[in-house]
Structures are given as C-alpha cells and as structure tokens.
Design an enzyme around this catalytic site. Structure first.
Site, short mmCIF file in Angstrom:
data_model
loop_
_atom_site.label_atom_id
_atom_site.label_comp_id
_atom_site.label_asym_id
_atom_site.label_seq_id
_atom_site.Cartn_x
_atom_site.Cartn_y
_atom_site.Cartn_z
N HIS A 184 -10.09 1.67 1.75
CA HIS A 184 -9.56 2.99 2.13
C HIS A 184 -10.69 3.99 2.38
O HIS A 184 -10.53 4.91 3.18
CB HIS A 184 -8.65 3.53 1.02
CG HIS A 184 -7.25 3.00 1.04
ND1 HIS A 184 -6.40 3.19 2.10
CD2 HIS A 184 -6.54 2.28 0.12
CE1 HIS A 184 -5.22 2.62 1.83
NE2 HIS A 184 -5.29 2.04 0.63
N CYS A 212 0.85 -1.19 0.00
CA CYS A 212 0.00 0.00 0.00
C CYS A 212 0.89 1.24 0.00
O CYS A 212 1.87 1.28 0.75
CB CYS A 212 -0.90 -0.01 1.24
SG CYS A 212 -1.99 1.41 1.35
N HIS A 264 -9.15 -3.76 -1.66
CA HIS A 264 -8.12 -2.95 -1.00
C HIS A 264 -8.44 -1.46 -1.11
O HIS A 264 -8.42 -0.74 -0.10
CB HIS A 264 -6.75 -3.26 -1.64
CG HIS A 264 -5.62 -2.46 -1.08
ND1 HIS A 264 -4.55 -3.04 -0.42
CD2 HIS A 264 -5.38 -1.11 -1.07
CE1 HIS A 264 -3.72 -2.07 -0.04
NE2 HIS A 264 -4.20 -0.90 -0.43
N GLU A 265 -8.73 -1.02 -2.33
CA GLU A 265 -8.95 0.43 -2.54
C GLU A 265 -10.27 0.89 -1.91
O GLU A 265 -10.31 1.96 -1.30
CB GLU A 265 -8.93 0.78 -4.03
CG GLU A 265 -7.62 0.49 -4.75
CD GLU A 265 -6.38 1.08 -4.08
OE1 GLU A 265 -6.51 2.10 -3.36
OE2 GLU A 265 -5.29 0.52 -4.26
NI NI Z 1 -3.62 1.09 -0.20
#
Ligand code: NI
Length: 183
Positions: free
Chosen positions: A148, A102, A144-145
């Site tokens: 966020h 990341c 993953h994104e």
């Molecule tokens: Ni990330």
C-alpha cells in the site's frame, strides 16, 4: 481517537508512493496510529496502511490473528505491530498462493502469490527498531500492507484474475461444495 474514512480502489492516494516519515516518534504519528487502530477495529481488519485513510505516509499497522497464524516459528500470533518507514528484504524467491482481501477493495477476495520468507525492518512509534523474519500469514500481511505504501493493491499482484471474486459468491460456492461432499 477517531474512526477515519477508508479510501477505496479508484482513489489516487492508493496509487501513489507514500512519503517517508522524518520523525517516527512525532506526536502526529502516534495520533495517526491510534486513529488507524480504531478504524481497523471498527471494520474488523487485520491490517491497515496510512494511505488507506487518505494519509500518504509510510506507516502501517497489523496483527497476526491466532486464526491466521500457521504456527510456524516466524508466523506466531501477534498483537498489534505499528511500523514506520518499513523495508522488506526477501529471503527466498519461492512464492505461495493465499487468499487476500483488502479494506480498500470491499466485498472481494483473490488468490495472490507472495514471497514465502522475508525479513522486514522499520521503526516503531516509540523509536525502537523492529527487525523480524516472517513466513506464512505474517509474511503475507506484511507484503500486502507494505505494498500500500508503494501504491499497489493486491489485485495488481494476482497472476490469475479468474481467482478474484465477490466474498458472497465465493462463500456460497464453498458452502455448495461442502454440501455436495456430504451427499
Ligand atoms: Ni489492503
């Protein structure tokens, strides 16, 4: 366009829920996406979410590089996707393990369980609806994104923190194992 500073783990913006974007086609969103793209390219990333550039809005960009694609029907290589207000719908409870890094946790990688197959939808900056199925690396980068946007970093998804390490060390160990295998 501008290269923006990247928030690293410890910054409060990475821990908060990002705000919905009322108008995904607004010019400020197009500018934000252009800046996120330039920033991502500058650091060789495959994806970035707006909170990582200190903008707590629900905007994400990513690619599926040919080197990451598994070649599966729903995990084909893809150029840039920019998606606003994205939502995930899991299509299975099955998970698989994979290595992640990341931009907000530089120099480290870890093994993270992720849902194997999902559907996601949202709106592009041109106002078009994006509605796709994803598996493999495509499903992984999306999870993953999108995480966020809910203030979650990949180490928080790990189930075995002994599999978190520094990239330099992991690569040195992998090189050592490859050499040992040759002996
Ligand atoms: Ni990330």
């Amino acid at each position: 366009m501008a290269i923006l500073p990247i928030a690293r783990m410890g910054q409060p913006v990475l821990r908060m829920r990002a705000e919905e974007v009322p108008d995904p086609t607004a010019s400020e969103i197009k500018t934000l996406i252009a800046d996120m793209l330039e920033t991502m390219k500058a650091v060789n990333g495959a994806g970035i979410a707006a909170p990582q550039v200190f903008v707590p809005k629900r905007v994400v960009i990513f690619t599926v590089p040919p080197s990451r694609s598994t070649g599966d029907e729903f995990d084909q290589p893809r150029g840039l996707t920019a998606i606003v207000n994205p939502v995930i719908e899991p299509l299975t409870e099955e998970t698989e393990l994979g290595m992640e890094g990341c931009l907000s946790v530089p120099g480290m990688r870890g093994v993270v369980p992720r849902i194997k197959k999902l559907r996601y939808h949202g709106v592009g900056p041109d106002g078009a609806v994006i509605d796709r199925i994803a598996t493999g690396w495509h499903a992984r980068v999306v999870q993953h994104e999108f995480d966020h946007l809910d203030g979650i970093l990949y180490p928080q998804r790990m189930t075995d923190l002994s599999l978190l390490g520094f990239v330099e060390e992991l690569e040195a160990v992998a090189r050592g194992m490859a050499e040992a295998a040759e002996d």
